[in-house]
Design a protein around this motif. Sequence first.
Motif, short mmCIF file in Angstrom:
data_model
loop_
_atom_site.label_atom_id
_atom_site.label_comp_id
_atom_site.label_asym_id
_atom_site.label_seq_id
_atom_site.Cartn_x
_atom_site.Cartn_y
_atom_site.Cartn_z
N ASN A 4 3.16 -4.07 -0.01
CA ASN A 4 2.77 -5.45 0.25
C ASN A 4 2.12 -6.05 -1.00
OD1 ASN A 4 3.49 -5.34 3.05
ND2 ASN A 4 1.60 -4.23 3.44
N SER A 5 2.37 -7.32 -1.23
CA SER A 5 1.79 -7.97 -2.40
C SER A 5 0.44 -8.57 -2.06
CB SER A 5 2.72 -9.07 -2.92
OG SER A 5 2.84 -10.09 -1.94
N CYS A 6 -0.36 -8.76 -3.10
CA CYS A 6 -1.65 -9.45 -2.98
C CYS A 6 -1.60 -10.71 -3.82
CB CYS A 6 -2.78 -8.53 -3.42
SG CYS A 6 -3.13 -7.18 -2.25
N ALA A 7 -2.76 -11.31 -4.04
CA ALA A 7 -2.81 -12.54 -4.84
C ALA A 7 -2.43 -12.23 -6.28
CB ALA A 7 -4.21 -13.14 -4.77
N GLU A 8 -2.09 -13.27 -7.02
CA GLU A 8 -1.69 -13.10 -8.41
C GLU A 8 -2.80 -12.47 -9.23
OE1 GLU A 8 0.26 -15.76 -12.03
OE2 GLU A 8 -0.17 -16.64 -10.08
N ASP A 9 -2.44 -11.52 -10.08
CA ASP A 9 -3.40 -10.79 -10.91
C ASP A 9 -3.58 -11.51 -12.24
OD1 ASP A 9 -4.76 -9.02 -12.54
OD2 ASP A 9 -3.72 -7.25 -11.78
N PRO A 10 -4.76 -12.09 -12.49
CA PRO A 10 -4.97 -12.85 -13.73
C PRO A 10 -5.60 -12.03 -14.86
CG PRO A 10 -6.80 -13.24 -12.26
CD PRO A 10 -5.93 -12.20 -11.59
N SER A 11 -5.68 -10.70 -14.70
CA SER A 11 -6.48 -9.88 -15.60
C SER A 11 -5.98 -9.81 -17.03
CB SER A 11 -6.57 -8.45 -15.05
OG SER A 11 -5.30 -7.82 -15.14
N GLY A 12 -4.68 -9.94 -17.24
CA GLY A 12 -4.11 -9.74 -18.57
C GLY A 12 -3.83 -8.29 -18.88
N LEU A 13 -4.11 -7.39 -17.91
CA LEU A 13 -3.88 -5.96 -18.13
C LEU A 13 -2.47 -5.52 -17.75
CD1 LEU A 13 -7.30 -4.49 -16.93
CD2 LEU A 13 -6.43 -4.66 -19.28
N LEU A 14 -1.76 -6.34 -16.98
CA LEU A 14 -0.38 -6.01 -16.64
C LEU A 14 0.54 -6.43 -17.80
CD1 LEU A 14 -0.16 -7.14 -12.92
CD2 LEU A 14 -0.57 -4.85 -13.79
N PRO A 15 1.62 -5.69 -18.02
CA PRO A 15 2.57 -6.11 -19.06
C PRO A 15 3.09 -7.52 -18.76
CG PRO A 15 3.04 -3.87 -18.37
CD PRO A 15 2.00 -4.40 -17.41
N SER A 37 2.51 14.17 3.23
CA SER A 37 2.41 15.49 3.85
C SER A 37 2.68 15.45 5.34
CB SER A 37 1.00 16.07 3.58
OG SER A 37 0.01 15.19 4.07
N ASN A 38 2.83 14.26 5.90
CA ASN A 38 3.17 14.13 7.32
C ASN A 38 4.21 13.04 7.48
OD1 ASN A 38 1.69 11.57 7.38
ND2 ASN A 38 -0.15 12.87 7.33
N SER A 39 4.52 12.71 8.69
CA SER A 39 5.60 11.75 8.95
C SER A 39 5.12 10.30 8.98
CB SER A 39 6.26 12.09 10.30
OG SER A 39 5.29 12.03 11.34
N SER A 40 3.84 10.06 8.81
CA SER A 40 3.33 8.69 8.88
C SER A 40 3.66 7.92 7.61
CB SER A 40 1.81 8.70 9.09
OG SER A 40 1.17 9.33 8.01
N LYS A 41 3.72 6.61 7.76
CA LYS A 41 4.01 5.76 6.60
C LYS A 41 2.74 5.52 5.77
CE LYS A 41 8.00 3.17 8.36
NZ LYS A 41 8.91 3.56 7.28
N VAL A 42 2.92 5.38 4.47
CA VAL A 42 1.81 5.07 3.56
C VAL A 42 1.94 3.60 3.16
CG1 VAL A 42 0.70 5.57 1.36
CG2 VAL A 42 1.69 7.42 2.71
N GLU A 43 0.88 2.83 3.41
CA GLU A 43 0.91 1.41 3.09
C GLU A 43 0.22 1.17 1.76
OE1 GLU A 43 0.26 -2.86 5.37
OE2 GLU A 43 -0.58 -1.01 6.20
N HIS A 44 0.87 0.40 0.89
CA HIS A 44 0.35 0.05 -0.43
C HIS A 44 0.12 -1.45 -0.48
CE1 HIS A 44 1.84 4.00 -2.04
NE2 HIS A 44 2.73 3.81 -1.09
N ASN A 45 -1.10 -1.86 -0.74
CA ASN A 45 -1.42 -3.28 -0.85
C ASN A 45 -1.87 -3.58 -2.27
OD1 ASN A 45 -0.95 -3.77 1.91
ND2 ASN A 45 -3.01 -3.13 2.45
N GLY A 46 -1.20 -4.51 -2.93
CA GLY A 46 -1.58 -4.88 -4.29
C GLY A 46 -1.33 -3.78 -5.30
N THR A 47 -0.28 -3.00 -5.10
CA THR A 47 0.05 -1.89 -6.01
C THR A 47 1.21 -2.28 -6.91
OG1 THR A 47 -0.74 -0.20 -4.48
CG2 THR A 47 0.84 0.50 -6.13
#
Length: 504
Positions: free
Chosen positions: A481-492, A454-464
């Motif tokens: 931006n990336s985070c640590a490896e996701d071990p949950s088993g919920l990602l394809p 809704s404005n001109s600022s950037k939106v930062e996504h971490n671990g998305t």
Amino acid sequence: MNIISPALKTRQAVSRFLKNESGSMTMLSVVGIVGCCMVAGLAIDASNLYRQKEHLILAADSASKAGIVALSSNKSTFEVQTAALASAEQNIPASMFGKTSNGVQDIQLVRFDPSSRTVVSGTPNAVKVTLHRNASVENPVKTTLLRMVGISEFDFSVTSVAYYGQPGRCTSSDGIYAKGQVTLTSGNRIGESYCVHSQTAVWLPQQNTFDAGSGVSMPNLEMCKGKCVESANLGIEKAVFTMNLSLPKVADHIDKVTAAMLSTASDLKREVFANKPLASNLTPLSDAKILSVSATKNLVKGSVVSLTPAQYNDLMFNTSGNIPSGLVYNVDCRDRGNGPATSISIGGTKNRKNSVEDSSTIETIRHVVLITNCGFDVGANARIDNSLLVSTRISSSSVINADEGSVIGDPLKNCDINRKVYIMTMSGVSVNSNFTASNVALIVNGNINVAATSNSSKVEHNGTSMHAEGSIQIPSSHIFNSCAEDPSGLLPGMKTFKYVIPKS
């Protein structure tokens, strides 16, 4: 009579032999035979050595692959080692080749860092197999003709390391993956270890930036339409690569996860609830007339609580959204037809009979699994933390309506895997830019559309992370931006198996 002593006879025989020049050919023949044996031995025994080593290498590779398949299926250490040893025995049976391993001690579960190409400490993501033809297993490779020159056996070992990691150059489980086109409009930034992949095309109009170590891939780089050059998108030339990735069916993945969560027990369910404590106070369930007081005493972590949308509304109202944690809530709204009321809300009074609730009340869903055939209305006062939300509703419109101000995942935008939120839908979604800001995984059997800021600022996504059966549309001014490896088993299952050679 002359008597000749034995010693004299020997001296005379030697003297005659030395004086007889016809024996020189015999000596040359002996030397020639030894030389021929050495040459033949090198040919025969070296060839046999090469063949035996090839057998061992192939067996080690097969064993490490069997081990990493077991590891990727969340098998125990012993099960991984057993699978690897069984594969080795199948490919190089002891009955034919002799003993080639020292058992489980030759099967190691290690962590491989693809950036440094070294083995590091941490959760295992690789299997290292070592097989032997040496004294350690009392089974060196015996020689034949080379024995005549003092070489009776060869000793050697081989090692194979199979790694279960992200495809291509990606080293994080965070990324954007779609079967349809991925569009990054302009002014977006892709951080280190974050990857973008499309099985159709990645469209990058202009002025996107790709940090060192990031990745962009598609099956055919011609689909980049001339935009995979530095003049159009900074850093793209080092980031882009060709990849034909067999993406799993999102619907099948959601079905698997849903079945696991609704089951009495499963490996995936135990994994999901490992960091979700069971609430100490379960009386809100009886207050909302969902369960009797006695029934609540039988609940354990991961128990399934079935309820209607009306019961869900009462529970949310009575607890200000803080519904008892550590449970699976299965909300059935089939009796609500196909109208606008086929949704349940978080962080607002929409579609609630309890409309008197204060509009400023913050509603927090935390440490739960919420499965429904409704859609989700996520209000500005919604907070969703360390939870899994699944909508199996089939709709031509978005099954998530999210207002600006809702906070999903870690509000501090840290890489805290224990606060990650997973949202799975059987239909497409359109969400605002902040909805996917931090520690959120969107797994969608359709298209994902992220609205512009809704404005001109950037939106930062971490671990998305975003996984779509269809296309993904990202407007301008986003940072991933990336985070640590996701071990949950919920990602394809985006990871691939690779053979690697770690640095010593």
